[in-house]
Design an enzyme around this catalytic site. Structure first.
Site, PDB file in Angstrom:
ATOM      1  N   GLY A  11      38.001  -4.077  10.712  1.00 44.22           N
ATOM      2  CA  GLY A  11      38.120  -3.985  12.165  1.00 44.22           C
ATOM      3  C   GLY A  11      38.853  -5.138  12.837  1.00 44.22           C
ATOM      4  CG  ASN A  12      38.444  -9.189  11.360  1.00 46.55           C
ATOM      5  OD1 ASN A  12      38.584  -8.332  10.488  1.00 46.55           O
ATOM      6  ND2 ASN A  12      38.340 -10.466  11.090  1.00 46.55           N
ATOM      7  CE  LYS A 127      31.540   5.205   8.928  1.00 43.74           C
ATOM      8  NZ  LYS A 127      31.295   4.086   8.025  1.00 43.74           N
ATOM      9  CE  LYS A 210      38.158  -1.490   5.554  1.00 36.55           C
ATOM     10  NZ  LYS A 210      36.772  -1.843   5.752  1.00 36.55           N
ATOM     11  CE  LYS A 272      33.204  -4.948   5.328  1.00 40.09           C
ATOM     12  NZ  LYS A 272      33.800  -3.671   5.723  1.00 40.09           N
TER      13      LYS A 272
HETATM   14  P1  ADP Z   1      34.927  -4.274   8.840  1.00 38.26           P
HETATM   15  O1  ADP Z   1      35.183  -3.874  10.243  1.00 38.26           O
HETATM   16  O2  ADP Z   1      35.806  -5.368   8.355  1.00 38.26           O
HETATM   17  O3  ADP Z   1      34.895  -3.120   7.882  1.00 38.26           O
HETATM   18  P2  ADP Z   1      32.056  -4.751   9.318  1.00 38.26           P
HETATM   19  O4  ADP Z   1      31.977  -5.382  10.653  1.00 38.26           O
HETATM   20  O5  ADP Z   1      31.653  -3.351   9.174  1.00 38.26           O
HETATM   21  O6  ADP Z   1      33.510  -4.981   8.746  1.00 38.26           O
HETATM   22  O7  ADP Z   1      31.248  -5.639   8.235  1.00 38.26           O
HETATM   23  C1  ADP Z   1      31.420  -7.022   8.108  1.00 38.26           C
HETATM   24  C2  ADP Z   1      30.205  -7.738   8.685  1.00 38.26           C
HETATM   25  O8  ADP Z   1      29.072  -7.529   7.842  1.00 38.26           O
HETATM   26  C3  ADP Z   1      30.288  -9.233   8.764  1.00 38.26           C
HETATM   27  O9  ADP Z   1      30.983  -9.655   9.912  1.00 38.26           O
HETATM   28  C4  ADP Z   1      28.818  -9.678   8.791  1.00 38.26           C
HETATM   29  O10 ADP Z   1      28.370  -9.858  10.108  1.00 38.26           O
HETATM   30  C5  ADP Z   1      28.074  -8.458   8.212  1.00 38.26           C
HETATM   31  N1  ADP Z   1      27.235  -8.743   7.045  1.00 38.26           N
HETATM   32  C6  ADP Z   1      26.128  -8.010   6.748  1.00 38.26           C
HETATM   33  N2  ADP Z   1      25.539  -8.441   5.627  1.00 38.26           N
HETATM   34  C7  ADP Z   1      26.288  -9.491   5.183  1.00 38.26           C
HETATM   35  C8  ADP Z   1      26.179 -10.361   4.049  1.00 38.26           C
HETATM   36  N3  ADP Z   1      25.203 -10.246   3.164  1.00 38.26           N
HETATM   37  N4  ADP Z   1      27.134 -11.324   3.887  1.00 38.26           N
HETATM   38  C9  ADP Z   1      28.134 -11.446   4.779  1.00 38.26           C
HETATM   39  N5  ADP Z   1      28.281 -10.654   5.870  1.00 38.26           N
HETATM   40  C10 ADP Z   1      27.371  -9.677   6.074  1.00 38.26           C
HETATM   41 MG    MG Z   2      33.610  -4.370  12.149  1.00 35.59          MG
END
Ligand code: ADP
Ligand code: MG
Length: 309
Positions: A11-12, A127, A210, A272
């Site tokens: 997302g970022n 979702k 994704k 992930k």
């Molecule tokens: P993206 O949009 O990149 O797919 P998400 O926002 O869905 O990512 O997921 C990433 C987020 O997951 C991180 O910013 C963090 O806040 C959160 N997170 C949850 N559990 C963990 C963990 N165990 N270690 C690191 N981050 C985590």
């Molecule tokens: Mg996100």
């Protein structure tokens, strides 16, 4: 050494609005071209949560205002989001390549991903999609055939199934472009979910994660490395607690144990980590890296990030 890398953008790397995406993609393009400049073969995939949400809301509003426009299927919304995000990415990556005198084409492939109609996800949609609705709006959505849930006191949201990807329909097209030295953007938003009916591929009301789709893409391409770029530099166990421990290099064996112990939030870090384990255990010498966009290059040279091997 030259590597074949699949980069999954979170997302970022894309932002939430049209303006945010424009500026976020500039930085994203720089980070990607850094890896191309080093001689790596790079294939890009990306998420589409905010983008597909925006398109879905816009198409629903169109239907509400003008009934001659029927509701837009989710598969079509995903296709639109691939075009929209792909356009910004290929535009900015090409500009960045030209700025560095690298002569390479960049192309977005509208990608369909096969899912199993018997996937248990279809019985249990999870979702959330689109913007929050009031109770009244949610009742209209339910009448239109949508599944809706109340989201932790914040309002109502539509939910769809998130089935697992089986295979990438356009994989041979993607491979041909890579062989021709082109930069490819594929599997946007996890790909357009389709089911096989003889020679026909039918789009379904679902979204594919994704991270899982990127893992399937990386395996089918025979990539050396899957890089998942997100909002944290490393993955942690006991995340957000005083025992928080950031992970550097982890075996798939240990990572599986951490998953079972519940260290990773479902819907954010867990998919992930699961995609990383799946990719890293699919063949010897493959590894996955989870880190920040700006740290991708440092991650490859083992300076930071969480490496799963
Ligand atoms: P993206 O949009 O990149 O797919 P998400 O926002 O869905 O990512 O997921 C990433 C987020 O997951 C991180 O910013 C963090 O806040 C959160 N997170 C949850 N559990 C963990 C963990 N165990 N270690 C690191 N981050 C985590
Ligand atoms: Mg996100």
């Amino acid at each position: 050494m030259k590597k074949k890398i699949v980069i999954a953008l979170g997302g970022n790397a894309l932002g939430n609005t049209l303006e945010e995406q424009m500026s976020a993609v500039k930085a994203t393009a720089k980070a990607i071209v850094d890896l191309i400049e080093d001689g790596n073969e790079v294939v890009i995939s990306h998420g589409n949560g905010p983008q597909v949400g925006m398109i879905n809301v816009a198409m629903s509003e169109l239907h509400n205002l003008h009934s001659k426009y029927s509701l837009c299927p989710m598969s079509v919304c995903v296709a639109m989001s691939q075009g929209y995000v792909g356009y910004d990415l290929q535009n900015q990556i090409k500009e960045e390549l030209l700025n560095r005198n690298i002569n390479k084409g960049v192309a977005t492939i509208i990608t369909q991903v096969e899912v199993n109609p018997k996937d248990s996800a279809f019985e249990n949609p999870t979702k959330p999609i689109g913007s929050f609705m009031t109770k009244e709006e949610s009742e209209v959505a339910i009448k239109n055939g949508d599944k809706v849930v109340e989201d932790s006191g914040r309002g109502y949201r539509r939910i769809v199934a998130s089935p697992k990807p089986i295979s990438i329909v356009e994989i041979e097209t993607i491979k041909s472009l890579i062989s021709a030295g082109q930069v490819v953007i594929a599997c946007g938003g996890g790909g357009i979910p389709v089911i096989k009916e003889g020679n026909k591929l039918r789009g379904v009301e679902a979204v594919i994660d994704k991270d899982f789709a990127s893992c399937t893409l990386a395996k089918e391409l025979g990539a050396d490395c899957l890089i998942i770029l997100t909002a944290v530099e490393k993955v942690a166990i006991n995340f957000g607690t005083e025992n928080e421990k950031w992970l550097n290099e982890v075996t798939t064996f240990d990572m599986k144990k951490y998953v079972e112990e519940g260290h990773f939030a479902p819907g954010s870090m867990r998919p992930k980590v699961e995609a990383a384990i799946d990719f890293a255990s699919s063949k010897e010498d493959r590894y996955a890296l989870i880190t920040l966009l700006e740290k991708a290059k440092d991650g490859i040279s083992r300076k930071t990030g969480t490496r799963i091997k």
